[in-house]
Design an enzyme around this catalytic site. Structure first.
Site, PDB file in Angstrom:
ATOM      1  N   SER A  70      26.502  62.142  21.686  1.00  0.00           N
ATOM      2  CA  SER A  70      27.088  62.048  20.347  1.00  0.00           C
ATOM      3  C   SER A  70      28.421  62.799  20.285  1.00  0.00           C
ATOM      4  CB  SER A  70      26.120  62.632  19.310  1.00  0.00           C
ATOM      5  OG  SER A  70      25.745  63.947  19.674  1.00  0.00           O
ATOM      6  N   THR A 202      35.425  41.746 -22.971  1.00  0.00           N
ATOM      7  CA  THR A 202      34.041  41.635 -22.496  1.00  0.00           C
ATOM      8  C   THR A 202      33.998  40.260 -21.842  1.00  0.00           C
ATOM      9  OG1 THR A 202      33.263  40.642 -24.557  1.00  0.00           O
ATOM     10  CG2 THR A 202      33.057  43.042 -24.383  1.00  0.00           C
ATOM     11  N   HIS A 203      33.252  40.141 -20.773  1.00  0.00           N
ATOM     12  CA  HIS A 203      33.224  38.883 -19.987  1.00  0.00           C
ATOM     13  C   HIS A 203      34.624  38.500 -19.495  1.00  0.00           C
ATOM     14  CE1 HIS A 203      29.203  38.254 -21.849  1.00  0.00           C
ATOM     15  NE2 HIS A 203      29.815  38.747 -22.911  1.00  0.00           N
ATOM     16  N   SER A 324      55.191  39.895   1.335  1.00  0.00           N
ATOM     17  CA  SER A 324      54.562  38.869   2.158  1.00  0.00           C
ATOM     18  C   SER A 324      55.541  38.468   3.245  1.00  0.00           C
ATOM     19  CB  SER A 324      54.215  37.660   1.286  1.00  0.00           C
ATOM     20  OG  SER A 324      54.161  36.497   2.072  1.00  0.00           O
ATOM     21  N   LYS A 330      56.832  37.786  -3.194  1.00  0.00           N
ATOM     22  CA  LYS A 330      55.546  38.458  -3.383  1.00  0.00           C
ATOM     23  C   LYS A 330      55.656  39.984  -3.460  1.00  0.00           C
ATOM     24  CE  LYS A 330      51.776  36.980  -3.401  1.00  0.00           C
ATOM     25  NZ  LYS A 330      50.960  36.261  -2.423  1.00  0.00           N
ATOM     26  N   ASN A 332      52.478  42.517  -3.430  1.00  0.00           N
ATOM     27  CA  ASN A 332      51.012  42.527  -3.406  1.00  0.00           C
ATOM     28  C   ASN A 332      50.446  43.933  -3.621  1.00  0.00           C
ATOM     29  OD1 ASN A 332      50.969  39.757  -2.782  1.00  0.00           O
ATOM     30  ND2 ASN A 332      51.249  40.207  -0.604  1.00  0.00           N
ATOM     31  N   GLU A 337      43.647  46.658  -3.450  1.00  0.00           N
ATOM     32  CA  GLU A 337      42.693  45.778  -2.755  1.00  0.00           C
ATOM     33  C   GLU A 337      41.890  46.563  -1.714  1.00  0.00           C
ATOM     34  OE1 GLU A 337      44.708  41.828  -1.720  1.00  0.00           O
ATOM     35  OE2 GLU A 337      46.325  43.019  -2.572  1.00  0.00           O
ATOM     36  N   TYR A 364      11.907  66.501  13.627  1.00  0.00           N
ATOM     37  CA  TYR A 364      13.124  65.887  14.132  1.00  0.00           C
ATOM     38  C   TYR A 364      12.816  64.701  15.050  1.00  0.00           C
ATOM     39  CZ  TYR A 364      17.545  65.251  16.579  1.00  0.00           C
ATOM     40  OH  TYR A 364      18.686  64.707  17.101  1.00  0.00           O
ATOM     41  N   GLN A 369      20.331  61.610  14.872  1.00  0.00           N
ATOM     42  CA  GLN A 369      21.697  61.762  15.389  1.00  0.00           C
ATOM     43  C   GLN A 369      22.627  60.702  14.790  1.00  0.00           C
ATOM     44  OE1 GLN A 369      22.589  63.133  19.472  1.00  0.00           O
ATOM     45  NE2 GLN A 369      23.126  61.007  19.867  1.00  0.00           N
ATOM     46  N   LYS A 372      25.476  60.950  11.270  1.00  0.00           N
ATOM     47  CA  LYS A 372      26.789  61.558  11.056  1.00  0.00           C
ATOM     48  C   LYS A 372      27.937  60.586  10.818  1.00  0.00           C
ATOM     49  CE  LYS A 372      25.189  65.162  13.986  1.00  0.00           C
ATOM     50  NZ  LYS A 372      23.972  64.312  14.151  1.00  0.00           N
TER      51      LYS A 372
HETATM   52  N1  ARG Z   1      23.047  65.757  18.838  1.00  0.00           N
HETATM   53  C1  ARG Z   1      21.789  65.951  18.203  1.00  0.00           C
HETATM   54  C2  ARG Z   1      21.841  65.375  16.793  1.00  0.00           C
HETATM   55  O1  ARG Z   1      22.864  65.222  16.281  1.00  0.00           O
HETATM   56  C3  ARG Z   1      21.435  67.400  18.153  1.00  0.00           C
HETATM   57  C4  ARG Z   1      19.985  67.688  18.027  1.00  0.00           C
HETATM   58  C5  ARG Z   1      19.275  67.331  19.282  1.00  0.00           C
HETATM   59  N2  ARG Z   1      17.935  67.754  19.264  1.00  0.00           N
HETATM   60  C6  ARG Z   1      17.021  67.352  20.169  1.00  0.00           C
HETATM   61  N3  ARG Z   1      15.835  67.776  20.020  1.00  0.00           N
HETATM   62  N4  ARG Z   1      17.329  66.495  21.103  1.00  0.00           N
HETATM   63  O2  ARG Z   1      20.816  65.090  16.197  1.00  0.00           O
END
Ligand code: ARG
Length: 505
Positions: A70, A202-203, A324, A330, A332, A337, A364, A369, A372
């Site tokens: 990651s 409205t509408h 454009s 144009k 734009n 948008e 966990y 992972q 994020k």
């Molecule tokens: N890179 C992992 C994550 O973002 C960190 C945690 C990993 N934990 C594990 N038990 N493998 O979730």
């Protein structure tokens, strides 16, 4: 969305990987780091991850490393990771789990690593999976034995949960400030146009005249709720998971209050299983972001409509429009948008993470992972959308003459006529509605506004009507009469705009 680490970075620190990169792959900047194994791909990395490889005889397959790593995206957490480690080490020293020299060595080592990352010289390694192990391995490389003591009484599970909470908290603070700025921009324009009539819809059909200021302040109300949602999310999420370790807590005498305090959390989390597997703070953030982005998208859509040739209610300057390549005339509203479109990413991120979390057993699991990238992307899209919207709000020039003209179109003061019949002639509202409807039909047939009908024509529909009725049929009279709390009367709007400008300072 995902930025994989540069293959060359991986090569530098993990020579085992370099040998396995397909020819030409290392230098094809087009898709760095993407070197998926095919089914039956026998290529293996030579060594196991040095951080956990004790019981492993061989390294992971190339595809295992690829799917597991990651670092390409969680690099973003480096500041939070170092901050968390500094707090953890200080606490370990305070309770006597490590000695003062080790703590000092760790502190200096982490500061040096922060400098390396900030200056772009840190040797990121895909083989070390993520930001946590990249930093920890580097620390041991730099300071030796003491660096290997840092992970006492913690796990990557509580570490990543802590880092991510810190990141989301900082994102919330930045976004809340941007929302406030946009509210300010809208309130200023509202104060300026508190008395300028525009068509209220409205509408998307002309309904009743409102003022432009009133319309803009509607968005200030939405944005205030967006700020509130962020504040709620911040408050609920501001607990420190660090010290929950892998899932069960730890046997070391940690002072969890101390780490929580050092990192600006209100308190440590109370259940270690929940602490390492909870992503509500990210979900709440994404839910707030999705609603916030939808609000911006609605305003963006209105800007697109208002700028279009049939409406031409506002004009955006060259700073917020594009041309454009084929049609020279144009102009734009691309920024609007794109704000409208970025909502897709943000709502997508919410649905994505809800789907990741759904059905995950405690505690966990590596699925988490995947929490994020969506959050990073949504935060960035929202921030950019807020900035672009504030820019457009400050930039736009309303055509107040044309707005005024359209405010009265489509028999927009018909409700004022019906209300007059109720107020002055004491007609029941339903009867007044019916009489007004007949007058609208007559005006439409004649091709005039309601005020273009003669008194005689009006009286043919309702004999009690007097000349006085014409006084309520103008756009100005219509908006001025809407004095109910929250209504569009210019005096109300001016007062609300002034209130917001005061609240926001
Ligand atoms: N890179 C992992 C994550 O973002 C960190 C945690 C990993 N934990 C594990 N038990 N493998 O979730």
């Amino acid at each position: 969305m995902s930025q994989k680490p540069d293959r060359r970075d991986a090569e530098r620190v993990a020579p085992g990987v370099a040998n396995l990169v397909a020819p030409g792959d290392a230098d094809s900047g087009a898709n760095p780091g993407t070197n998926p194994g095919t089914p039956g791909d026998a290529r293996r990395n030579v060594e196991a991850n040095q951080q956990w490889g004790g019981r492993f005889a061989a390294g992971p397959s190339v595809v295992m490393q690829e799917i597991n790593a990651s670092i390409g995206f969680d690099k973003k957490l480096w500041r939070q990771d170092i901050k968390g480690s500094l707090a953890h080490a200080a606490m370990l020293a305070k309770v006597g789990v490590i000695d003062a020299q080790d703590e000092q060595a760790i502190r200096h080592g982490l500061e040096a690593i922060a400098h390396e990352i900030a200056s772009g010289t840190f040797p990121f390694s895909e083989a070390l999976e993520d930001i946590h192990m990249n930093i920890e391995a580097r620390l041991a490389e730099r300071i030796g034995e003491a660096g290997k003591r840092l992970h006492t009484g913690r796990s990557r599970n509580d570490q990543v949960a802590t880092d991510f909470r810190l990141w989301v908290r900082e994102a919330i603070d930045g976004l809340a400030a941007q929302i406030t700025d946009l509210m300010w921009a809208l309130a200023e324009r509202a104060a300026q146009h508190a008395a300028d009539p525009m068509p209220g819809f409205t509408h998307l059909q002309n309904a009743q005249p409102v003022t432009f200021g009133h319309h803009l302040l509607a968005y200030v109300e939405m944005l205030e709720r967006d700020r509130g949602r962020l504040a709620d999310c911040r408050r609920r999420g501001n607990e420190c998971p660090l010290g929950s370790a892998a899932l069960a807590g730890t046997s070391f005498p940690l002072d969890r209050e101390a780490t929580a305090l050092a990192l600006g959390f209100d308190r440590p989390t109370a259940n270690s299983l929940d602490a390492v597997s909870d992503r509500d703070f990210a979900l709440e953030f994404l839910a707030a972001a999705a609603i916030g982005a939808v609000h911006l998208s609605r305003l963006a859509e209105e800007i697109v409509i208002w700028c279009s040739a049939p409406y031409r209610l506002i004009r955006l300057s060259d700073a917020f429009t594009t041309g454009s390549s084929i049609m020279p005339q144009k102009r734009n509203p691309d920024a609007a948008e794109l704000v409208r479109a970025k909502t897709g990413r943000v709502t997508g991120a919410l649905v994505g993470l809800l789907t990741v979390m759904k059905g995950l057993p405690l505690a966990y699991a590596k699925d988490m992972q995947e929490d994020k990238e969506g959050v990073f992307d949504a935060a960035e899209a929202w921030a950019l959308s807020l900035a672009a919207t504030a820019g457009m709000v400050r930039d736009m020039t309303p055509d107040t003459v044309r707005m005024r003209q359209f405010a009265g179109a489509g028999f927009a003061t018909a409700t004022d006529l019906a209300d007059w019949l109720v107020r002055v002639l004491k007609l029941p509202f339903r009867s007044a509605h019916h009489v007004t409807g007949r007058l609208v039909a007559l005006a439409e047939a004649k091709g005039v506004d309601l005020s273009g009908l003669t008194l005689a024509e009006m009286q043919a529909a309702e004999p009690g009507i007097t000349q006085d009725v014409f006084s309520v049929l103008t756009v100005e009279a219509s908006v001025a009469s809407r004095t109910s709390y929250g209504g569009t009367a210019p005096a109300n709007v001016a007062a609300q705009a002034a209130r917001w400008l005061k609240v926001l300072t």
